[in-house]
Design a protein around this motif. Sequence first.
Motif, PDB file in Angstrom:
ATOM      1  N   MET A   1      -8.503 -81.210 -71.576  1.00 27.14           N
ATOM      2  CA  MET A   1      -8.017 -79.701 -71.747  1.00 27.14           C
ATOM      3  C   MET A   1      -9.530 -79.413 -72.371  1.00 27.14           C
ATOM      4  SD  MET A   1      -5.066 -77.942 -73.675  1.00 27.14           S
ATOM      5  CE  MET A   1      -3.660 -78.368 -72.606  1.00 27.14           C
ATOM      6  N   GLY A   2      -9.832 -78.353 -71.818  1.00 30.13           N
ATOM      7  CA  GLY A   2     -11.057 -77.352 -72.467  1.00 30.13           C
ATOM      8  C   GLY A   2     -10.804 -76.535 -73.358  1.00 30.13           C
ATOM      9  N   PHE A   3     -11.867 -76.045 -74.132  1.00 29.82           N
ATOM     10  CA  PHE A   3     -11.708 -75.225 -75.290  1.00 29.82           C
ATOM     11  C   PHE A   3     -10.924 -73.839 -74.878  1.00 29.82           C
ATOM     12  CE2 PHE A   3     -13.040 -71.271 -77.382  1.00 29.82           C
ATOM     13  CZ  PHE A   3     -12.723 -71.732 -78.773  1.00 29.82           C
ATOM     14  N   LEU A   4     -11.206 -73.019 -73.699  1.00 32.23           N
ATOM     15  CA  LEU A   4     -10.498 -72.075 -73.376  1.00 32.23           C
ATOM     16  C   LEU A   4      -8.851 -72.379 -73.167  1.00 32.23           C
ATOM     17  CD1 LEU A   4     -13.036 -70.295 -71.185  1.00 32.23           C
ATOM     18  CD2 LEU A   4     -12.370 -69.774 -73.335  1.00 32.23           C
ATOM     19  N   ASP A   5      -8.647 -73.603 -72.446  1.00 32.13           N
ATOM     20  CA  ASP A   5      -7.294 -73.852 -72.125  1.00 32.13           C
ATOM     21  C   ASP A   5      -6.416 -74.012 -73.494  1.00 32.13           C
ATOM     22  OD1 ASP A   5      -7.594 -73.849 -69.352  1.00 32.13           O
ATOM     23  OD2 ASP A   5      -8.208 -76.286 -69.579  1.00 32.13           O
ATOM     24  N   LYS A   6      -7.263 -74.667 -74.402  1.00 35.64           N
ATOM     25  CA  LYS A   6      -6.660 -75.025 -75.728  1.00 35.64           C
ATOM     26  C   LYS A   6      -6.383 -73.485 -76.513  1.00 35.64           C
ATOM     27  CE  LYS A   6      -8.427 -79.584 -76.803  1.00 35.64           C
ATOM     28  NZ  LYS A   6      -9.329 -80.232 -77.655  1.00 35.64           N
ATOM     29  N   ALA A   7      -7.280 -72.611 -76.251  1.00 38.85           N
ATOM     30  CA  ALA A   7      -6.859 -71.160 -76.983  1.00 38.85           C
ATOM     31  C   ALA A   7      -5.823 -70.515 -76.190  1.00 38.85           C
ATOM     32  CB  ALA A   7      -8.442 -70.502 -76.682  1.00 38.85           C
ATOM     33  N   LYS A   8      -5.739 -70.897 -74.963  1.00 42.40           N
ATOM     34  CA  LYS A   8      -4.750 -69.922 -74.293  1.00 42.40           C
ATOM     35  C   LYS A   8      -3.362 -70.360 -74.658  1.00 42.40           C
ATOM     36  CE  LYS A   8      -6.980 -68.218 -70.071  1.00 42.40           C
ATOM     37  NZ  LYS A   8      -7.230 -68.145 -68.670  1.00 42.40           N
ATOM     38  N   ASP A   9      -3.509 -71.832 -74.775  1.00 38.50           N
ATOM     39  CA  ASP A   9      -2.113 -72.477 -75.257  1.00 38.50           C
ATOM     40  C   ASP A   9      -1.707 -72.218 -76.487  1.00 38.50           C
ATOM     41  OD1 ASP A   9      -0.028 -74.521 -74.857  1.00 38.50           O
ATOM     42  OD2 ASP A   9      -1.065 -75.599 -76.320  1.00 38.50           O
ATOM     43  N   LEU A  10      -2.404 -72.196 -77.423  1.00 39.71           N
ATOM     44  CA  LEU A  10      -2.241 -71.524 -78.889  1.00 39.71           C
ATOM     45  C   LEU A  10      -1.746 -69.986 -78.757  1.00 39.71           C
ATOM     46  CD1 LEU A  10      -5.049 -72.905 -81.110  1.00 39.71           C
ATOM     47  CD2 LEU A  10      -2.691 -73.458 -81.172  1.00 39.71           C
ATOM     48  N   LEU A  11      -2.363 -69.254 -77.856  1.00 40.22           N
ATOM     49  CA  LEU A  11      -2.147 -68.053 -77.719  1.00 40.22           C
ATOM     50  C   LEU A  11      -0.811 -67.763 -77.433  1.00 40.22           C
ATOM     51  CD1 LEU A  11      -3.302 -65.089 -77.920  1.00 40.22           C
ATOM     52  CD2 LEU A  11      -4.144 -65.200 -75.673  1.00 40.22           C
ATOM     53  N   SER A  12      -0.497 -68.453 -76.228  1.00 40.75           N
ATOM     54  CA  SER A  12       0.984 -68.253 -75.695  1.00 40.75           C
ATOM     55  C   SER A  12       2.047 -68.818 -76.665  1.00 40.75           C
ATOM     56  CB  SER A  12       1.099 -69.230 -74.470  1.00 40.75           C
ATOM     57  OG  SER A  12       0.910 -70.683 -74.658  1.00 40.75           O
ATOM     58  N   LYS A  13       1.630 -69.678 -77.418  1.00 38.58           N
ATOM     59  CA  LYS A  13       2.680 -70.339 -78.502  1.00 38.58           C
ATOM     60  C   LYS A  13       2.776 -69.163 -79.507  1.00 38.58           C
ATOM     61  CE  LYS A  13       2.209 -74.934 -77.406  1.00 38.58           C
ATOM     62  NZ  LYS A  13       1.744 -76.503 -78.040  1.00 38.58           N
ATOM     63  N   ASN A  14       1.804 -68.425 -79.946  1.00 36.68           N
ATOM     64  CA  ASN A  14       2.014 -67.439 -81.044  1.00 36.68           C
ATOM     65  C   ASN A  14       1.529 -66.145 -80.730  1.00 36.68           C
ATOM     66  OD1 ASN A  14       2.096 -69.627 -83.292  1.00 36.68           O
ATOM     67  ND2 ASN A  14      -0.023 -70.226 -82.291  1.00 36.68           N
ATOM     68  N   ALA A  15       1.814 -65.754 -79.445  1.00 38.45           N
ATOM     69  CA  ALA A  15       1.592 -64.252 -78.970  1.00 38.45           C
ATOM     70  C   ALA A  15       2.308 -63.266 -79.805  1.00 38.45           C
ATOM     71  CB  ALA A  15       2.169 -64.007 -77.548  1.00 38.45           C
ATOM     72  N   ASP A  16       3.486 -63.373 -80.587  1.00 37.85           N
ATOM     73  CA  ASP A  16       4.152 -62.659 -81.401  1.00 37.85           C
ATOM     74  C   ASP A  16       3.468 -62.158 -82.844  1.00 37.85           C
ATOM     75  OD1 ASP A  16       5.011 -65.159 -82.044  1.00 37.85           O
ATOM     76  OD2 ASP A  16       6.702 -64.679 -82.849  1.00 37.85           O
ATOM     77  N   LYS A  17       2.787 -63.324 -83.142  1.00 38.58           N
ATOM     78  CA  LYS A  17       2.024 -63.273 -84.283  1.00 38.58           C
ATOM     79  C   LYS A  17       0.796 -62.531 -83.916  1.00 38.58           C
ATOM     80  CE  LYS A  17       4.101 -67.346 -86.352  1.00 38.58           C
ATOM     81  NZ  LYS A  17       3.754 -68.747 -86.576  1.00 38.58           N
ATOM     82  N   VAL A  18       0.140 -62.635 -82.852  1.00 34.81           N
ATOM     83  CA  VAL A  18      -1.079 -61.990 -82.397  1.00 34.81           C
ATOM     84  C   VAL A  18      -0.815 -60.635 -82.488  1.00 34.81           C
ATOM     85  CG1 VAL A  18      -2.896 -61.817 -80.754  1.00 34.81           C
ATOM     86  CG2 VAL A  18      -2.159 -64.215 -81.157  1.00 34.81           C
ATOM     87  N   ASP A  19       0.432 -60.365 -81.604  1.00 33.94           N
ATOM     88  CA  ASP A  19       0.720 -58.928 -81.399  1.00 33.94           C
ATOM     89  C   ASP A  19       0.851 -58.311 -83.065  1.00 33.94           C
ATOM     90  OD1 ASP A  19       0.520 -58.823 -78.876  1.00 33.94           O
ATOM     91  OD2 ASP A  19       2.426 -58.751 -78.429  1.00 33.94           O
ATOM     92  N   THR A  20       1.563 -58.860 -83.732  1.00 31.05           N
ATOM     93  CA  THR A  20       1.709 -58.384 -85.042  1.00 31.05           C
ATOM     94  C   THR A  20       0.290 -58.300 -86.153  1.00 31.05           C
ATOM     95  OG1 THR A  20       3.702 -59.353 -85.305  1.00 31.05           O
ATOM     96  CG2 THR A  20       2.706 -58.877 -87.446  1.00 31.05           C
ATOM     97  N   ALA A  21      -0.495 -59.141 -85.738  1.00 30.06           N
ATOM     98  CA  ALA A  21      -1.911 -58.948 -86.204  1.00 30.06           C
ATOM     99  C   ALA A  21      -2.803 -57.681 -85.487  1.00 30.06           C
ATOM    100  CB  ALA A  21      -2.805 -60.092 -86.118  1.00 30.06           C
ATOM    101  N   ILE A  22      -2.532 -57.602 -84.388  1.00 29.94           N
ATOM    102  CA  ILE A  22      -3.109 -56.420 -83.670  1.00 29.94           C
ATOM    103  C   ILE A  22      -2.562 -54.967 -84.208  1.00 29.94           C
ATOM    104  CG2 ILE A  22      -3.426 -55.246 -81.540  1.00 29.94           C
ATOM    105  CD1 ILE A  22      -3.312 -57.988 -79.980  1.00 29.94           C
TER     106      ILE A  22
END
Length: 71
Positions: A1-22
């Motif tokens: 799994m490449g870096f971008l795949d890992k980043a997308k995986d983390l993003l999908s698991k924490n999308a609600d937190k990312v939206d709150t941060a935005i």
Amino acid sequence: MGFLDKAKDLLSKNADKVDTAIDKAADIVDQKTHGKYASTVDKVQDAAKKAVADNTTPDREPPASPPPPQG
């Protein structure tokens, strides 16, 4: 799994937190600029949330291109 795949995986698991941060970041910018750039901040906020949504949905095939015009 490449870096971008890992980043997308983390993003999908924490999308609600990312939206709150935005949202929080947009609020801070509005406070610091006294709302002077509110419309621009809103556009950037919407674009950031769209980018999160686009990168958390499962990979799909791109829509089929429309048939060429006849004539």
